[in-house]
Design a protein around this motif. Structure first.
Motif, short mmCIF file in Angstrom:
data_model
loop_
_atom_site.label_atom_id
_atom_site.label_comp_id
_atom_site.label_asym_id
_atom_site.label_seq_id
_atom_site.Cartn_x
_atom_site.Cartn_y
_atom_site.Cartn_z
N VAL A 190 -16.88 16.17 -5.96
CA VAL A 190 -17.83 16.15 -4.85
C VAL A 190 -17.19 15.35 -3.73
N GLY A 191 -16.94 15.99 -2.60
CA GLY A 191 -16.32 15.33 -1.46
C GLY A 191 -17.24 15.36 -0.26
N THR A 192 -17.58 14.16 0.24
CA THR A 192 -18.55 14.07 1.33
C THR A 192 -18.18 13.00 2.34
N HIS A 193 -18.89 13.02 3.44
CA HIS A 193 -18.84 11.95 4.42
C HIS A 193 -19.58 10.74 3.85
N GLY A 194 -19.00 9.56 3.94
CA GLY A 194 -19.66 8.33 3.51
C GLY A 194 -19.97 8.32 2.02
N GLN A 195 -21.00 7.59 1.68
CA GLN A 195 -21.34 7.33 0.28
C GLN A 195 -22.23 8.40 -0.37
N PHE A 196 -22.39 9.54 0.26
CA PHE A 196 -23.21 10.60 -0.31
C PHE A 196 -22.66 11.05 -1.65
N ALA A 197 -21.34 11.26 -1.76
CA ALA A 197 -20.74 11.76 -3.00
C ALA A 197 -21.00 10.82 -4.19
N PRO A 198 -20.70 9.52 -4.07
CA PRO A 198 -20.99 8.65 -5.21
C PRO A 198 -22.48 8.61 -5.56
N GLY A 199 -23.34 8.71 -4.56
CA GLY A 199 -24.77 8.68 -4.80
C GLY A 199 -25.26 9.90 -5.57
N ILE A 200 -24.81 11.09 -5.17
CA ILE A 200 -25.28 12.29 -5.85
C ILE A 200 -24.67 12.40 -7.25
N VAL A 201 -23.43 11.92 -7.40
CA VAL A 201 -22.82 11.90 -8.74
C VAL A 201 -23.59 10.93 -9.64
N GLN A 202 -23.95 9.78 -9.11
CA GLN A 202 -24.74 8.82 -9.90
C GLN A 202 -26.08 9.44 -10.30
N LEU B 165 -13.71 22.95 -9.05
CA LEU B 165 -14.74 23.34 -8.11
C LEU B 165 -15.03 22.14 -7.20
N PHE B 166 -14.79 22.33 -5.91
CA PHE B 166 -15.10 21.30 -4.92
C PHE B 166 -16.50 21.56 -4.39
N PHE B 167 -17.32 20.53 -4.40
CA PHE B 167 -18.62 20.57 -3.73
C PHE B 167 -18.48 19.70 -2.49
N ASN B 168 -18.76 20.26 -1.33
CA ASN B 168 -18.71 19.51 -0.08
C ASN B 168 -20.08 19.48 0.58
N ASP B 169 -20.27 18.46 1.41
CA ASP B 169 -21.56 18.30 2.08
C ASP B 169 -21.74 19.24 3.26
N LEU B 170 -20.65 19.56 3.94
CA LEU B 170 -20.77 20.25 5.22
C LEU B 170 -19.58 21.17 5.46
N MET B 171 -19.85 22.44 5.62
CA MET B 171 -18.77 23.37 5.95
C MET B 171 -18.19 23.00 7.31
N GLY B 172 -16.87 22.90 7.37
CA GLY B 172 -16.21 22.58 8.62
C GLY B 172 -15.95 21.10 8.82
N GLY B 173 -16.53 20.25 7.99
CA GLY B 173 -16.28 18.82 8.08
C GLY B 173 -14.94 18.47 7.47
N SER B 174 -14.49 17.26 7.69
CA SER B 174 -13.18 16.84 7.19
C SER B 174 -13.03 16.95 5.67
N PRO B 175 -14.04 16.55 4.86
CA PRO B 175 -13.89 16.73 3.41
C PRO B 175 -13.72 18.21 3.02
N TYR B 176 -14.45 19.08 3.68
CA TYR B 176 -14.33 20.52 3.45
C TYR B 176 -12.96 21.02 3.88
N ASN B 177 -12.53 20.64 5.08
CA ASN B 177 -11.23 21.10 5.59
C ASN B 177 -10.09 20.62 4.70
N ALA B 178 -10.19 19.40 4.19
CA ALA B 178 -9.15 18.89 3.28
C ALA B 178 -9.14 19.69 1.99
N ALA B 179 -10.32 20.02 1.46
CA ALA B 179 -10.40 20.84 0.24
C ALA B 179 -9.81 22.22 0.50
N CYS B 180 -10.05 22.77 1.69
CA CYS B 180 -9.50 24.08 2.03
C CYS B 180 -7.98 24.09 1.92
#
Length: 145
Positions: free
Chosen positions: A6-18, A62-77
């Motif tokens: 799970v790759g996201t902006h800020g602490q969203f990823a650790p929060g949703i994983v928790q 499988l990468f889960f990203n918060d926002l299509m087009g954001g930096s975490p998404y673009n890096a996964a791409c």
């Protein structure tokens, strides 16, 4: 078993994983990656590569990203473009992550990454619902039973 990152902006990823782990317990093939202020796509790629190693280099990721087009998404791409066994689902939510955590437990290795990505997409989409005053107070046939 396939890995989930799970790759996201800020602490969203650790929060949703928790939150997911509150339901399933500790997940060995689930990692959170964050993009923090001052970081860029190369930083996220390095974090993704480290997460893949920590997952034991699974055969499918499988990468889960918060926002299509954001930096975490673009890096996964950039990683997905180099590996046919990687895929991305943008718009992660807890129902989708829970569904795919359950899918990990049942994975026998035969599902392709495209099939897993479609399953994740459907689970995320199906996890969205609207409730309103009217819908919550509408009479139904069940009320008469």
């Amino acid at each position: 078993m396939f890995g989930i990152i799970v790759g996201t902006h800020g602490q969203f990823a650790p929060g949703i994983v928790q939150s997911c782990e509150m339901i399933f317990g500790k997940r060995d093939k689930l990692k959170a990656v964050t993009l923090m202020p001052g970081e860029g796509p190369d930083d996220v790629i390095a974090k993704y590569q480290k997460a893949i190693e920590e997952l034991g280099n699974p055969d499918r990721v499988l990468f889960f990203n918060d926002l299509m087009g954001g930096s975490p998404y673009n890096a996964a791409c950039r990683l997905v473009a180099e590996n046919k066994n990687y895929a991305i689902v943008a718009g992660v939510n807890l129902p989708g992550l829970i569904a795919m955590s359950a899918a990990q437990d049942m994975d026998d290795g035969t599902a392709t990454i495209d099939e897993l990505a479609m399953q994740a997409y459907e689970a995320c989409k199906d996890g969205v619902a609207i409730s309103s005053y009217e819908s919550l107070n509408a009479e139904s046939d069940e009320d008469e039973l």
